[in-house]
Scaffold this active site. Sequence first.
Site, PDB file in Angstrom:
ATOM      1  N   LYS A  24       0.856  -1.206   0.000  1.00 55.83           N
ATOM      2  CA  LYS A  24       0.000   0.000   0.000  1.00 55.83           C
ATOM      3  C   LYS A  24       0.888   1.250   0.000  1.00 55.83           C
ATOM      4  O   LYS A  24       0.676   2.165  -0.786  1.00 55.83           O
ATOM      5  CB  LYS A  24      -0.882   0.006   1.243  1.00 55.83           C
ATOM      6  CG  LYS A  24      -1.568   1.336   1.533  1.00 55.83           C
ATOM      7  CD  LYS A  24      -2.475   1.282   2.746  1.00 55.83           C
ATOM      8  CE  LYS A  24      -1.754   1.537   4.035  1.00 55.83           C
ATOM      9  NZ  LYS A  24      -1.470   2.949   4.332  1.00 55.83           N
ATOM     10  N   ASN A  25       1.898   1.260   0.859  1.00 55.16           N
ATOM     11  CA  ASN A  25       2.690   2.480   1.043  1.00 55.16           C
ATOM     12  C   ASN A  25       3.741   2.692  -0.040  1.00 55.16           C
ATOM     13  O   ASN A  25       4.473   3.672  -0.005  1.00 55.16           O
ATOM     14  CB  ASN A  25       3.316   2.500   2.440  1.00 55.16           C
ATOM     15  CG  ASN A  25       2.245   2.647   3.516  1.00 55.16           C
ATOM     16  OD1 ASN A  25       1.093   2.965   3.210  1.00 55.16           O
ATOM     17  ND2 ASN A  25       2.597   2.384   4.757  1.00 55.16           N
ATOM     18  N   CYS A 119      -5.062  12.833  12.633  1.00 53.85           N
ATOM     19  CA  CYS A 119      -5.751  11.546  12.492  1.00 53.85           C
ATOM     20  C   CYS A 119      -5.576  10.852  13.847  1.00 53.85           C
ATOM     21  O   CYS A 119      -4.853  11.345  14.707  1.00 53.85           O
ATOM     22  CB  CYS A 119      -5.136  10.759  11.342  1.00 53.85           C
ATOM     23  SG  CYS A 119      -3.580  10.027  11.756  1.00 53.85           S
ATOM     24  N   ARG A 124       0.259  14.659  12.637  1.00 56.68           N
ATOM     25  CA  ARG A 124       0.689  14.410  11.247  1.00 56.68           C
ATOM     26  C   ARG A 124       0.923  15.728  10.470  1.00 56.68           C
ATOM     27  O   ARG A 124       0.306  15.994   9.455  1.00 56.68           O
ATOM     28  CB  ARG A 124      -0.344  13.568  10.501  1.00 56.68           C
ATOM     29  CG  ARG A 124      -0.805  12.311  11.179  1.00 56.68           C
ATOM     30  CD  ARG A 124       0.156  11.151  11.201  1.00 56.68           C
ATOM     31  NE  ARG A 124       0.537  10.608   9.939  1.00 56.68           N
ATOM     32  CZ  ARG A 124      -0.095   9.616   9.310  1.00 56.68           C
ATOM     33  NH1 ARG A 124      -1.181   9.142   9.821  1.00 56.68           N
ATOM     34  NH2 ARG A 124       0.346   9.160   8.153  1.00 56.68           N
ATOM     35  N   ASP A 311       4.399   0.708  12.009  1.00 57.33           N
ATOM     36  CA  ASP A 311       3.172   0.105  11.462  1.00 57.33           C
ATOM     37  C   ASP A 311       2.978  -1.334  11.913  1.00 57.33           C
ATOM     38  O   ASP A 311       1.951  -1.936  11.625  1.00 57.33           O
ATOM     39  CB  ASP A 311       3.196   0.145   9.922  1.00 57.33           C
ATOM     40  CG  ASP A 311       3.080   1.555   9.405  1.00 57.33           C
ATOM     41  OD1 ASP A 311       3.296   1.767   8.205  1.00 57.33           O
ATOM     42  OD2 ASP A 311       2.798   2.450  10.220  1.00 57.33           O
ATOM     43  N   ARG A 403      -8.724  -0.442   4.548  1.00 61.66           N
ATOM     44  CA  ARG A 403      -7.860   0.549   3.885  1.00 61.66           C
ATOM     45  C   ARG A 403      -6.517  -0.085   3.505  1.00 61.66           C
ATOM     46  O   ARG A 403      -5.913   0.286   2.513  1.00 61.66           O
ATOM     47  CB  ARG A 403      -7.576   1.742   4.821  1.00 61.66           C
ATOM     48  CG  ARG A 403      -8.800   2.524   5.198  1.00 61.66           C
ATOM     49  CD  ARG A 403      -8.431   3.744   5.994  1.00 61.66           C
ATOM     50  NE  ARG A 403      -7.416   4.539   5.288  1.00 61.66           N
ATOM     51  CZ  ARG A 403      -7.040   5.757   5.690  1.00 61.66           C
ATOM     52  NH1 ARG A 403      -7.564   6.276   6.774  1.00 61.66           N
ATOM     53  NH2 ARG A 403      -6.140   6.430   5.025  1.00 61.66           N
TER      54      ARG A 403
HETATM   55  C1  EPZ Z   1       4.088   6.955   6.145  1.00 59.08           C
HETATM   56  O1  EPZ Z   1       3.305   8.000   6.688  1.00 59.08           O
HETATM   57  C2  EPZ Z   1       3.159   5.751   6.053  1.00 59.08           C
HETATM   58  N1  EPZ Z   1       2.046   6.053   5.156  1.00 59.08           N
HETATM   59  C3  EPZ Z   1       2.637   5.411   7.450  1.00 59.08           C
HETATM   60  O2  EPZ Z   1       1.859   4.216   7.321  1.00 59.08           O
HETATM   61  C4  EPZ Z   1       3.830   5.103   8.359  1.00 59.08           C
HETATM   62  O3  EPZ Z   1       3.363   4.869   9.665  1.00 59.08           O
HETATM   63  C5  EPZ Z   1       4.790   6.305   8.366  1.00 59.08           C
HETATM   64  O4  EPZ Z   1       5.191   6.626   7.016  1.00 59.08           O
HETATM   65  C6  EPZ Z   1       6.055   6.040   9.170  1.00 59.08           C
HETATM   66  O5  EPZ Z   1       6.708   4.923   8.663  1.00 59.08           O
HETATM   67  C7  EPZ Z   1       2.256   6.009   3.821  1.00 59.08           C
HETATM   68  O6  EPZ Z   1       3.354   5.742   3.356  1.00 59.08           O
HETATM   69  C8  EPZ Z   1       1.073   6.302   2.951  1.00 59.08           C
HETATM   70  P1  EPZ Z   1       6.148  10.320   8.288  1.00 59.08           P
HETATM   71  P2  EPZ Z   1       3.911   9.521   6.721  1.00 59.08           P
HETATM   72  O7  EPZ Z   1       6.085  11.570   7.479  1.00 59.08           O
HETATM   73  O8  EPZ Z   1       4.691   9.762   5.493  1.00 59.08           O
HETATM   74  C9  EPZ Z   1       6.355  13.598  11.651  1.00 59.08           C
HETATM   75  C10 EPZ Z   1       0.026   2.784   7.683  1.00 59.08           C
HETATM   76  O9  EPZ Z   1      -0.431   2.277   8.716  1.00 59.08           O
HETATM   77  N2  EPZ Z   1       6.339  14.582  10.537  1.00 59.08           N
HETATM   78  O10 EPZ Z   1       7.352   9.457   8.186  1.00 59.08           O
HETATM   79  O11 EPZ Z   1       2.784  10.443   7.048  1.00 59.08           O
HETATM   80  C11 EPZ Z   1       5.001  12.934  11.822  1.00 59.08           C
HETATM   81  O12 EPZ Z   1       4.145  13.732  12.625  1.00 59.08           O
HETATM   82  C12 EPZ Z   1       0.463   4.244   7.680  1.00 59.08           C
HETATM   83  O13 EPZ Z   1       0.186   2.171   6.603  1.00 59.08           O
HETATM   84  C13 EPZ Z   1       6.525  15.928  10.829  1.00 59.08           C
HETATM   85  O14 EPZ Z   1       6.700  16.308  11.981  1.00 59.08           O
HETATM   86  O15 EPZ Z   1       4.880   9.410   7.973  1.00 59.08           O
HETATM   87  C14 EPZ Z   1       5.342  11.638  12.504  1.00 59.08           C
HETATM   88  O16 EPZ Z   1       5.461  11.864  13.895  1.00 59.08           O
HETATM   89  C15 EPZ Z   1       0.178   4.949   8.997  1.00 59.08           C
HETATM   90  N3  EPZ Z   1       6.488  16.828   9.806  1.00 59.08           N
HETATM   91  C16 EPZ Z   1       6.717  11.299  11.915  1.00 59.08           C
HETATM   92  O17 EPZ Z   1       7.218  12.510  11.325  1.00 59.08           O
HETATM   93  C17 EPZ Z   1       6.294  16.440   8.502  1.00 59.08           C
HETATM   94  O18 EPZ Z   1       6.284  17.314   7.601  1.00 59.08           O
HETATM   95  C18 EPZ Z   1       6.665  10.224  10.836  1.00 59.08           C
HETATM   96  O19 EPZ Z   1       5.856  10.705   9.807  1.00 59.08           O
HETATM   97  C19 EPZ Z   1       6.101  15.069   8.228  1.00 59.08           C
HETATM   98  C20 EPZ Z   1       6.130  14.155   9.264  1.00 59.08           C
END
Ligand code: EPZ
Length: 431
Positions: A24-25, A119, A124, A311, A403
């Site tokens: 998915k990701n 969420c 996020r 995850d 999802r």
């Molecule tokens: C991706 O989300 C995945 N989703 C998530 O999977 C996964 O949990 C996550 O990466 C971490 O591995 C997809 O790929 C579609 P991040 P993403 O940006 O990109 C902070 C699932 O269950 N952050 O790495 O949104 C954020 O708040 C889903 O399949 C900032 O502070 O994750 C979080 O604490 C859930 N500022 C941390 O980084 C930003 O601009 C990780 O977020 C971006 C992120």
Amino acid sequence: MMAEKFIVTPCESLRGNIEIGGAKNAVLPVLAAALLTEESCTLQNVPSLSDVDSMRILIESLGAKTTTTGKGTILVDASNITSLEAPYETVGKLRASFLVMGPLLARFGQAKIPLPGGCPIGSRPVDLHLKGFAALGADIDHSHGFVTATANKLHGAKIYLDFPSVGATENIMMAAALAEGQTILENCASEPEIVDLANFLNSIGGKIRGAGTDTIKIEGVSRLHSKNIKHSIIPDRIEAGTFMVAAAITRGDVTLTNVLADHVKPVTAKLKEANIFVEESDNGIRVFCDKKMDAKAADLKTLPYPGFPTDMQAQFMSLLATASGTSVITETVFENRFMQVGELKRMGAEIKIESRSAIIEGVKSLTGAQVVASDLRAGAALVLASLRADGITEITGIHHIDRGYDHLELQLNQLGARIERVSEKTIDTQA
Ligand code: EPZ
């Protein structure tokens, strides 16, 4: 459509083979990246998930066309983009919608996307995405709940991410692919899905090096060409990990096929620490148990790849809830990703939350109960916990599970589980 729920009857140990689907990701950012070229491309091994449907609806609302041409195969044609604004309702449903900003900004010099809300698992924010776009020369404007990025021409830059954000790495990489000059992205994410996206971008003429490490170099090109390109999406390491834990919880013997062992190494290592056997061979990964040995407590801390994946945290907690001994899980990636704890406690789990850690006292067995899935992985954790619980479990909120899993109940039932998907009776409030 009527809401649905799972009715889970305890089962014996899961046994048999399960083929893992596309990630998915990985497919979500690749669908966004398809907006970068005015030619069509074919994506294979695409999983049938509601998040994928939502992303297809989003890019179609921008003017792209997506056609299913076979099982797990989609033709994407972004030759005729008619809008640079993502509709509010799609971003609300799918946070990954924000990933269309980089491609639209790079190809058309403008993108207007609703600021994603929070969420269940955390606030996020997207500040790192926006800082990256600004470094590439974009003007960023916030108003009325939308973010608008505009740029005559993006230029390369040296960008250091405060946190190795997966989404920010993907969005900035896609924008930099068409920027003038070289972009160096440091302290970036190194997840396998980043590598898959970089491989897709390079297959359509991108010049990206270093994906899978903490530094990615992107040489901008003037145009990208996807004519006749076929890209197969990597297997889903989180789906794989979920089935590995299902085998462990039920003390079963399950072989996963179409899985990349390297991508699930952190889960394999943690399962072995918990007294579960994991064998890698040419025909897949076998997860099995010695009936005379209980699953053992283990501590884990979620980290960006190649650390233990956030995850998989909820699913692994369900295993530790019935392991012998005390385990500590520390969630370092998201600030509120213990939503499954309350529901697991209703099933008899003994878990205490202290700040970013959960202390789990293993119990002999959980009991069936009526529980609610609050998000995708918490929902998966409840399904796993219910497989061997003492008594029937009813799980509502299963649209969250759909999802990220393609009929999880059918796949588990094929291994011996007893899960029924039924429509929830709406209580007649007029009565
Ligand atoms: C991706 O989300 C995945 N989703 C998530 O999977 C996964 O949990 C996550 O990466 C971490 O591995 C997809 O790929 C579609 P991040 P993403 O940006 O990109 C902070 C699932 O269950 N952050 O790495 O949104 C954020 O708040 C889903 O399949 C900032 O502070 O994750 C979080 O604490 C859930 N500022 C941390 O980084 C930003 O601009 C990780 O977020 C971006 C992120």
